[in-house]
Design a protein around this motif. Structure first.
Motif, PDB file in Angstrom:
ATOM      1  N   ILE A  52       0.876  -1.177   0.000  1.00  0.00           N
ATOM      2  CA  ILE A  52       0.000   0.000   0.000  1.00  0.00           C
ATOM      3  C   ILE A  52       0.909   1.222   0.000  1.00  0.00           C
ATOM      4  O   ILE A  52       1.689   1.424   0.938  1.00  0.00           O
ATOM      5  CB  ILE A  52      -0.968  -0.009   1.196  1.00  0.00           C
ATOM      6  CG1 ILE A  52      -1.837  -1.270   1.136  1.00  0.00           C
ATOM      7  CG2 ILE A  52      -1.823   1.253   1.202  1.00  0.00           C
ATOM      8  CD1 ILE A  52      -2.893  -1.369   2.233  1.00  0.00           C
ATOM      9  N   LEU A  70       4.003   4.179   3.230  1.00  0.00           N
ATOM     10  CA  LEU A  70       3.257   5.446   3.281  1.00  0.00           C
ATOM     11  C   LEU A  70       4.023   6.470   4.092  1.00  0.00           C
ATOM     12  O   LEU A  70       4.772   6.121   5.012  1.00  0.00           O
ATOM     13  CB  LEU A  70       1.912   5.191   3.987  1.00  0.00           C
ATOM     14  CG  LEU A  70       0.995   4.192   3.290  1.00  0.00           C
ATOM     15  CD1 LEU A  70      -0.082   3.704   4.263  1.00  0.00           C
ATOM     16  CD2 LEU A  70       0.361   4.836   2.059  1.00  0.00           C
ATOM     17  N   ARG A  71       3.761   7.729   3.771  1.00  0.00           N
ATOM     18  CA  ARG A  71       4.330   8.777   4.625  1.00  0.00           C
ATOM     19  C   ARG A  71       3.709   8.669   6.009  1.00  0.00           C
ATOM     20  O   ARG A  71       2.538   8.313   6.152  1.00  0.00           O
ATOM     21  CB  ARG A  71       4.058  10.137   3.997  1.00  0.00           C
ATOM     22  CG  ARG A  71       4.820  10.249   2.688  1.00  0.00           C
ATOM     23  CD  ARG A  71       4.829  11.641   2.164  1.00  0.00           C
ATOM     24  NE  ARG A  71       5.580  11.631   0.913  1.00  0.00           N
ATOM     25  CZ  ARG A  71       6.259  12.658   0.435  1.00  0.00           C
ATOM     26  NH1 ARG A  71       6.252  13.802   1.075  1.00  0.00           N
ATOM     27  NH2 ARG A  71       6.921  12.550  -0.703  1.00  0.00           N
TER      28      ARG A  71
HETATM   29  N1  LIG Z   1      11.711   7.258  -0.689  1.00  0.00           N
HETATM   30  C1  LIG Z   1      12.732   6.778   0.015  1.00  0.00           C
HETATM   31  O1  LIG Z   1      13.894   6.778  -0.449  1.00  0.00           O
HETATM   32  C2  LIG Z   1      12.487   6.209   1.392  1.00  0.00           C
HETATM   33  C3  LIG Z   1      13.529   5.508   2.034  1.00  0.00           C
HETATM   34  C4  LIG Z   1      13.320   4.961   3.292  1.00  0.00           C
HETATM   35  C5  LIG Z   1      12.079   5.103   3.918  1.00  0.00           C
HETATM   36  N2  LIG Z   1      11.092   5.799   3.284  1.00  0.00           N
HETATM   37  C6  LIG Z   1       9.795   5.924   3.968  1.00  0.00           C
HETATM   38  O2  LIG Z   1       8.815   5.292   3.163  1.00  0.00           O
HETATM   39  C7  LIG Z   1       7.576   5.985   3.268  1.00  0.00           C
HETATM   40  C8  LIG Z   1       7.075   6.295   1.865  1.00  0.00           C
HETATM   41  O3  LIG Z   1       7.996   7.209   1.280  1.00  0.00           O
HETATM   42  P1  LIG Z   1       7.953   7.527  -0.276  1.00  0.00           P
HETATM   43  O4  LIG Z   1       9.163   8.311  -0.567  1.00  0.00           O
HETATM   44  O5  LIG Z   1       7.689   6.280  -1.047  1.00  0.00           O
HETATM   45  O6  LIG Z   1       6.674   8.488  -0.350  1.00  0.00           O
HETATM   46  P2  LIG Z   1       5.889   8.933  -1.673  1.00  0.00           P
HETATM   47  O7  LIG Z   1       6.761   8.831  -2.858  1.00  0.00           O
HETATM   48  O8  LIG Z   1       5.231  10.203  -1.336  1.00  0.00           O
HETATM   49  O9  LIG Z   1       4.768   7.785  -1.825  1.00  0.00           O
HETATM   50  C9  LIG Z   1       3.721   7.707  -0.927  1.00  0.00           C
HETATM   51  C10 LIG Z   1       2.693   6.754  -1.496  1.00  0.00           C
HETATM   52  O10 LIG Z   1       1.600   6.707  -0.577  1.00  0.00           O
HETATM   53  C11 LIG Z   1       0.406   6.709  -1.334  1.00  0.00           C
HETATM   54  N3  LIG Z   1      -0.708   7.155  -0.496  1.00  0.00           N
HETATM   55  C12 LIG Z   1      -0.898   8.380   0.071  1.00  0.00           C
HETATM   56  N4  LIG Z   1      -2.062   8.382   0.759  1.00  0.00           N
HETATM   57  C13 LIG Z   1      -2.601   7.133   0.623  1.00  0.00           C
HETATM   58  C14 LIG Z   1      -3.769   6.501   1.080  1.00  0.00           C
HETATM   59  N5  LIG Z   1      -4.646   7.144   1.858  1.00  0.00           N
HETATM   60  N6  LIG Z   1      -4.005   5.218   0.723  1.00  0.00           N
HETATM   61  C15 LIG Z   1      -3.119   4.546  -0.055  1.00  0.00           C
HETATM   62  N7  LIG Z   1      -1.979   5.085  -0.522  1.00  0.00           N
HETATM   63  C16 LIG Z   1      -1.729   6.355  -0.181  1.00  0.00           C
HETATM   64  C17 LIG Z   1       0.688   7.645  -2.492  1.00  0.00           C
HETATM   65  O11 LIG Z   1      -0.284   7.408  -3.500  1.00  0.00           O
HETATM   66  P3  LIG Z   1      -0.223   8.140  -4.952  1.00  0.00           P
HETATM   67  O12 LIG Z   1       0.920   7.468  -5.666  1.00  0.00           O
HETATM   68  O13 LIG Z   1      -1.542   7.816  -5.540  1.00  0.00           O
HETATM   69  O14 LIG Z   1       0.017   9.589  -4.662  1.00  0.00           O
HETATM   70  C18 LIG Z   1       2.107   7.197  -2.858  1.00  0.00           C
HETATM   71  O15 LIG Z   1       2.045   6.080  -3.715  1.00  0.00           O
HETATM   72  C19 LIG Z   1       7.847   7.250   4.091  1.00  0.00           C
HETATM   73  O16 LIG Z   1       7.350   7.081   5.383  1.00  0.00           O
HETATM   74  C20 LIG Z   1       9.363   7.375   4.116  1.00  0.00           C
HETATM   75  O17 LIG Z   1       9.836   7.892   5.348  1.00  0.00           O
HETATM   76  C21 LIG Z   1      11.257   6.339   2.051  1.00  0.00           C
END
Ligand SMILES: NC(=O)c1ccc[n+]([C@@H]2O[C@H](COP(=O)([O-])OP(=O)(O)OC[C@H]3O[C@@H](n4cnc5c(N)ncnc54)[C@H](OP(=O)(O)O)[C@@H]3O)[C@@H](O)[C@H]2O)c1
Length: 211
Positions: A6, A67-68
């Motif tokens: 998700i 998810l964030r």
């Molecule tokens: N990116 C990294 O390098 C990284 C590394 C380590 C940890 N993290 C952690 O991983 C988590 C995600 O980060 P990210 O960078 O992947 O964030 P992101 O790119 O903003 O992706 C967030 C995802 O969540 C989805 N979303 C938002 N609201 C939702 C809901 N109500 N129901 C279902 N899906 C929903 C979004 O959907 P849409 O696509 O439709 O907008 C998007 O696909 C964060 O907590 C971050 O701290 C990230």
């Protein structure tokens, strides 16, 4: 086996790709499902686009909430009744980024997202903090490393979650190393001593013992 992912943004898309290429079936959902559909068409037959978050969890052995932090609680509340007896894998760091790109910490110093999440999940869910220690780019480039595989650290209080996350970590092309219980999960998050490290299993074990 089947895992629901998700959140198919920066990190969730890489997790889903790595799991699928290791043979896992992934059930994908995102906020409006457009990114989930794009990702599913890229992955091919190992990916299924769910109708929504609840549907993603149906029939899945484990759920990755990519998810964030700010939306985690509302999604957990939405799917809570389906999480009993599920392995819930969370990579989230307790951060938010504003429109100007300024990053702020959402929890008091010393409090980890794992400790907070443990209180949000329904009884019977098996929580493990994992898959969030590396940036998405590092995750992608470090999987299936040879001759020494790279490690993904995880933290859990739960034996079933340990077994399942070790399987998922290996499926994604890494070697699992447990850091300890959820109280240790702060070490995996941004600012923790084990965050963003690409290390071999031997290096990982010495780091864990070293604190
Ligand atoms: N990116 C990294 O390098 C990284 C590394 C380590 C940890 N993290 C952690 O991983 C988590 C995600 O980060 P990210 O960078 O992947 O964030 P992101 O790119 O903003 O992706 C967030 C995802 O969540 C989805 N979303 C938002 N609201 C939702 C809901 N109500 N129901 C279902 N899906 C929903 C979004 O959907 P849409 O696509 O439709 O907008 C998007 O696909 C964060 O907590 C971050 O701290 C990230």
């Amino acid at each position: 086996m089947t895992t629901a992912v998700i959140g198919t943004g920066g990190l969730g898309s890489v997790i889903a790709r790595r799991l699928a290429s290791g043979g896992e079936t992934v059930r994908l959902a995102s906020a409006d499902n457009e990114s989930a559909r794009t990702l599913a068409s890229e992955i091919g037959q190992a990916a299924v686009v769910a109708v929504g978050n609840r549907d993603a969890v149906q029939g899945a052995d484990a759920v990755v909430l990519a998810l964030r932090f700010a939306v985690l609680k509302s999604v957990i509340d939405e799917i809570a009744h389906s999480l009993t007896e599920k392995i819930v894998v969370v990579p989230s760091n307790p951060l938010s980024t504003d429109a100007q790109g300024k990053v702020s910490h959402l929890l008091p110093k010393g409090k980890s997202s794992g400790e907070v999440l443990a209180g949000w999940l329904p009884a019977g869910a098996h929580l493990v903090m994992a898959f969030g220690t590396l940036s998405a780019d590092l995750f992608e480039s470090s999987s299936n490393r040879s001759p020494k595989p790279a490690v993904l650290f995880y933290a859990t209080d739960d034996e079933r979650a340990s077994e399942e996350v070790e399987r998922l970590i290996r499926t994604a092309g890494f070697e699992p190393v447990k850091v300890g219980g959820i109280e240790q999960s702060g070490r995996l998050e941004v600012g923790g001593d084990l965050h963003d490290l690409v290390v071999s299993p031997a290096e990982a074990r010495s780091l864990i013992g070293g604190v």
